[in-house]
Design an enzyme around this catalytic site. Structure first.
Site, PDB file in Angstrom:
ATOM      1  N   GLY A  35      10.389 -13.620   4.959  1.00  9.70           N
ATOM      2  CA  GLY A  35      10.198 -15.216   4.443  1.00  9.70           C
ATOM      3  C   GLY A  35       8.925 -15.463   5.358  1.00  9.70           C
ATOM      4  O   GLY A  35       9.119 -17.274   6.160  1.00  9.70           O
ATOM      5  N   ASP A  42       0.953  -1.229   0.381  1.00  9.77           N
ATOM      6  CA  ASP A  42      -0.082   0.177  -0.109  1.00  9.77           C
ATOM      7  C   ASP A  42       0.947   1.055  -0.081  1.00  9.77           C
ATOM      8  O   ASP A  42       1.207   2.204   0.521  1.00  9.77           O
ATOM      9  CB  ASP A  42      -0.680  -0.015   1.026  1.00  9.77           C
ATOM     10  CG  ASP A  42      -1.840   1.126   1.570  1.00  9.77           C
ATOM     11  OD1 ASP A  42      -2.498   1.675   0.142  1.00  9.77           O
ATOM     12  OD2 ASP A  42      -1.968   1.354   2.214  1.00  9.77           O
ATOM     13  N   ASN A  94      17.236  -0.206  -3.751  1.00 11.07           N
ATOM     14  CA  ASN A  94      17.149   0.246  -4.880  1.00 11.07           C
ATOM     15  C   ASN A  94      17.618   1.896  -4.994  1.00 11.07           C
ATOM     16  O   ASN A  94      16.838   2.408  -5.901  1.00 11.07           O
ATOM     17  CB  ASN A  94      15.249  -0.070  -5.512  1.00 11.07           C
ATOM     18  CG  ASN A  94      15.681  -1.590  -5.126  1.00 11.07           C
ATOM     19  OD1 ASN A  94      16.282  -1.893  -5.332  1.00 11.07           O
ATOM     20  ND2 ASN A  94      14.203  -1.488  -4.434  1.00 11.07           N
ATOM     21  N   THR A  95      17.647   2.837  -3.993  1.00 12.75           N
ATOM     22  CA  THR A  95      17.926   3.755  -4.381  1.00 12.75           C
ATOM     23  C   THR A  95      19.153   4.528  -4.145  1.00 12.75           C
ATOM     24  O   THR A  95      19.945   4.133  -2.583  1.00 12.75           O
ATOM     25  CB  THR A  95      17.208   4.051  -3.507  1.00 12.75           C
ATOM     26  OG1 THR A  95      15.697   4.460  -3.234  1.00 12.75           O
ATOM     27  CG2 THR A  95      17.595   6.463  -2.992  1.00 12.75           C
ATOM     28  N   GLY A 146      11.070 -12.672   0.656  1.00 14.70           N
ATOM     29  CA  GLY A 146      10.137 -14.059   0.744  1.00 14.70           C
ATOM     30  C   GLY A 146      10.427 -14.872   1.714  1.00 14.70           C
ATOM     31  O   GLY A 146      11.120 -15.422   2.291  1.00 14.70           O
ATOM     32  N   TYR A 194      11.917  -1.431  -7.358  1.00 18.41           N
ATOM     33  CA  TYR A 194      10.484  -0.166  -8.262  1.00 18.41           C
ATOM     34  C   TYR A 194      11.507   0.939  -7.796  1.00 18.41           C
ATOM     35  O   TYR A 194      11.896   2.337  -7.928  1.00 18.41           O
ATOM     36  CB  TYR A 194       9.701  -0.511  -6.560  1.00 18.41           C
ATOM     37  CG  TYR A 194       8.004  -1.046  -6.694  1.00 18.41           C
ATOM     38  CD1 TYR A 194       7.544  -0.696  -8.114  1.00 18.41           C
ATOM     39  CD2 TYR A 194       7.914  -1.919  -6.048  1.00 18.41           C
ATOM     40  CE1 TYR A 194       6.843  -1.212  -7.908  1.00 18.41           C
ATOM     41  CE2 TYR A 194       6.629  -2.583  -6.700  1.00 18.41           C
ATOM     42  CZ  TYR A 194       6.339  -2.403  -7.600  1.00 18.41           C
ATOM     43  OH  TYR A 194       5.126  -3.251  -7.903  1.00 18.41           O
ATOM     44  N   GLY A 195      12.114   1.540  -6.042  1.00 18.89           N
ATOM     45  CA  GLY A 195      12.702   2.675  -6.451  1.00 18.89           C
ATOM     46  C   GLY A 195      12.125   3.716  -6.263  1.00 18.89           C
ATOM     47  O   GLY A 195      11.910   4.912  -6.548  1.00 18.89           O
ATOM     48  N   PHE A 196      10.770   3.633  -4.755  1.00 17.87           N
ATOM     49  CA  PHE A 196      10.924   4.425  -4.041  1.00 17.87           C
ATOM     50  C   PHE A 196       9.814   5.425  -5.063  1.00 17.87           C
ATOM     51  O   PHE A 196       9.996   6.637  -4.798  1.00 17.87           O
ATOM     52  CB  PHE A 196      11.600   5.772  -3.590  1.00 17.87           C
ATOM     53  CG  PHE A 196      12.299   5.296  -2.211  1.00 17.87           C
ATOM     54  CD1 PHE A 196      11.559   3.716  -1.865  1.00 17.87           C
ATOM     55  CD2 PHE A 196      12.960   5.668  -1.568  1.00 17.87           C
ATOM     56  CE1 PHE A 196      12.375   3.472  -0.341  1.00 17.87           C
ATOM     57  CE2 PHE A 196      13.476   5.967  -0.198  1.00 17.87           C
ATOM     58  CZ  PHE A 196      12.927   4.206   0.762  1.00 17.87           C
ATOM     59  N   LYS A 244      14.225   0.974   9.820  1.00 21.13           N
ATOM     60  CA  LYS A 244      14.170   0.051   9.261  1.00 21.13           C
ATOM     61  C   LYS A 244      15.668  -0.708   8.127  1.00 21.13           C
ATOM     62  O   LYS A 244      16.508   0.149   7.889  1.00 21.13           O
ATOM     63  CB  LYS A 244      13.329  -0.404   7.995  1.00 21.13           C
ATOM     64  CG  LYS A 244      13.160  -1.954   7.462  1.00 21.13           C
ATOM     65  CD  LYS A 244      11.495  -1.495   6.535  1.00 21.13           C
ATOM     66  CE  LYS A 244      11.642  -2.584   6.210  1.00 21.13           C
ATOM     67  NZ  LYS A 244      10.276  -3.192   5.062  1.00 21.13           N
ATOM     68  N   ASN A 302      15.014  -5.365   6.167  1.00 18.69           N
ATOM     69  CA  ASN A 302      14.680  -5.348   4.646  1.00 18.69           C
ATOM     70  C   ASN A 302      15.121  -6.036   3.838  1.00 18.69           C
ATOM     71  O   ASN A 302      15.040  -7.032   3.528  1.00 18.69           O
ATOM     72  CB  ASN A 302      15.247  -3.361   4.396  1.00 18.69           C
ATOM     73  CG  ASN A 302      14.208  -3.023   3.448  1.00 18.69           C
ATOM     74  OD1 ASN A 302      13.456  -3.843   2.514  1.00 18.69           O
ATOM     75  ND2 ASN A 302      14.088  -1.960   3.099  1.00 18.69           N
ATOM     76  N   ASN A 343      12.788  -6.971  -6.007  1.00 25.19           N
ATOM     77  CA  ASN A 343      11.288  -5.945  -6.567  1.00 25.19           C
ATOM     78  C   ASN A 343      12.474  -4.675  -6.748  1.00 25.19           C
ATOM     79  O   ASN A 343      13.699  -4.580  -5.950  1.00 25.19           O
ATOM     80  CB  ASN A 343      10.482  -5.504  -6.004  1.00 25.19           C
ATOM     81  CG  ASN A 343      10.859  -4.128  -4.489  1.00 25.19           C
ATOM     82  OD1 ASN A 343      10.568  -3.210  -4.737  1.00 25.19           O
ATOM     83  ND2 ASN A 343      11.154  -5.200  -4.000  1.00 25.19           N
ATOM     84  N   SER A 395      16.587   0.066   1.476  1.00 26.85           N
ATOM     85  CA  SER A 395      15.997  -0.225   0.368  1.00 26.85           C
ATOM     86  C   SER A 395      17.113  -0.343  -0.184  1.00 26.85           C
ATOM     87  O   SER A 395      18.609   0.423  -0.388  1.00 26.85           O
ATOM     88  CB  SER A 395      15.220   0.793  -0.120  1.00 26.85           C
ATOM     89  OG  SER A 395      14.797   0.283  -2.108  1.00 26.85           O
ATOM     90  N   ASN A 419      13.196   4.668   6.768  1.00 21.50           N
ATOM     91  CA  ASN A 419      13.896   3.168   6.170  1.00 21.50           C
ATOM     92  C   ASN A 419      14.915   4.806   5.098  1.00 21.50           C
ATOM     93  O   ASN A 419      15.179   4.937   4.210  1.00 21.50           O
ATOM     94  CB  ASN A 419      13.010   3.259   4.398  1.00 21.50           C
ATOM     95  CG  ASN A 419      13.146   2.365   3.078  1.00 21.50           C
ATOM     96  OD1 ASN A 419      14.511   1.260   3.944  1.00 21.50           O
ATOM     97  ND2 ASN A 419      12.102   1.928   2.898  1.00 21.50           N
TER      98      ASN A 419
END
Length: 386
Positions: free
Chosen positions: A325, A91, A205-206, A296, A139-141, A243, A274, A137, A203, A200
């Site tokens: 997981g 979400d 991805n940034t 996962g 996504y990169g925020f 996180k 994460n 993933n 991640s 956060n």
């Protein structure tokens, strides 16, 4: 001809009634055999968008399961009807928070949210590893930005009689010159609608984000963010959580523990962990070569081990939300005994649908009773005491 038409109507009506009953009752076999495969005919991001659509238009069924008293827990002066929450990342824009609460989650975390809207990384950016029950993933925020998400949460919290617990997960814009400023802006913006905040910085991805976990940068970030929180929240100080990534060296872990044990930088909790950039156990999957964070089943043991390490490093004084997981009650229980006060899921929800929430709660209740515990709090950190 009339008889044939009648037969078609009766058959169609019977099928719709059968399917509707299975959807509403969250029948696990039905979801696994029909609903999830239907979603999986779409590419992962389209399936994600379809899930958001179903939530926005009231198509996600409410759970009729009543949480047993043994699963109720209180933390940071917040009363959780059960300890199973939804991790950030699903979400992202605060669009279906109420629907997710109604399907049985004890709390829902929204985000990550960046100050300015940004599209995130180029598509495709989400990949399933079906045999491993995992997702990668990058996504990169991707975010609608502070203003848009705030208005959604404001409407939810102040105009829709919403009584659920909402965490607001904050990120930084990719092109931002000051990460500290971005996180401070998030605290200031969402103070009136957040039940807890998440910083956060883990991640993958940034670019450069995980560097903020280094000791000097982390001290600067947390001291500034905590000061901002204290100024904005005069009466009740909204809990502030950090996180962290699973891909930490032993020195990194010690440094993070040293920082958060410092009075000026003492956060109210940790989220562990994460996604990982490692690919242990999934190398035979072609999608494993995709860059991004892996979530996962493959993360299960590693995140549980990290929870135990940080529980010990902080002498059990910093509450932990365990994530990574969790597919059944045993997975959740292992994280609680390692030191987690609450649990979050994401990937198992994608692979199994809403029934997984009820199954985890039922199994967790049984495991607590088997070990003669009267509440979740009695079991927290049990393995650290061995």
């Amino acid at each position: 001809m009339g008889s044939l038409r009648s037969l078609v109507y009766i058959s169609s009506g019977g099928f719709i009634l059968w399917a509707g009953t299975n959807v509403i009752t969250l029948n696990e076999k039905f979801y696994k055999k029909y609903v999830i495969p239907a979603f999986f005919t779409c590419d992962p991001e389209s399936a994600h968008n379809l899930l958001i659509f179903t939530g926005k238009y009231g198509l996600i069924p409410k759970s009729f399961y009543t949480d047993p008293p043994i699963l109720k827990t209180k933390l940071w002066d917040l009363n959780f009807t059960n300890p199973i929450g939804l991790a950030a990342g699903l979400d992202k824009q605060g669009e279906i928070t109420k629907a997710l609460k109604d399907v049985g989650f004890g709390f829902v975390e929204v985000g990550s949210i960046t100050p300015l809207p940004q599209p995130g990384n180029e598509k495709p950016r989400v990949f399933r590893l079906l045999d491993s029950q995992a997702i990668i993933n990058r996504y990169g925020f991707n975010s609608d930005g502070h203003n848009v998400v705030f208005e959604r949460l404001k409407k939810l919290k102040h105009h829709q009689n919403f009584d659920g617990i909402v965490g607001v997960n904050l990120g930084k814009n990719k092109e931002s010159e000051s990460a500290v400023d971005d996180y401070v802006k998030g605290i200031e913006k969402f103070a009136s609608v957040a039940d807890y905040f998440v910083i956060n910085i883990s991640s993958p991805n940034t670019p450069g984000l995980r560097n903020l976990q280094k000791k000097k940068d982390l001290m600067s970030l947390l001291s500034n963010v905590i000061e901002a929180r204290n100024q904005v929240c005069q009466e009740r100080k909204i809990p502030l959580l950090l996180k962290i990534a699973p891909d930490l060296t032993d020195q990194d872990k010690k440094d993070i523990a040293d920082v958060i044990n410092d009075k000026k930088c003492k956060v109210d909790g940790l989220i562990i962990s994460n996604t990982t950039i490692k690919r242990s156990g999934v190398y035979d999957n072609p999608n494993a070569l995709e860059p991004g964070g892996l979530s996962g089943k493959p993360l299960q043991e590693e995140s549980t081990k990290l929870i135990l390490e940080f529980y010990k490093l902080t002498n059990g004084k910093v509450p932990i939300i365990g994530v990574g997981g969790v597919f059944n009650g045993q997975d959740a229980y292992a994280k609680i005994k390692a030191g987690a006060s609450l649990i979050q899921i994401y990937t198992s929800f994608i692979y199994n649908g809403p029934s997984v929430i009820v199954n985890i709660k039922k199994e967790l209740e049984c495991l607590l009773r088997e070990d003669k515990y009267n509440s979740i709090s009695d079991a927290i950190g049990a393995d650290a005491r061995l």
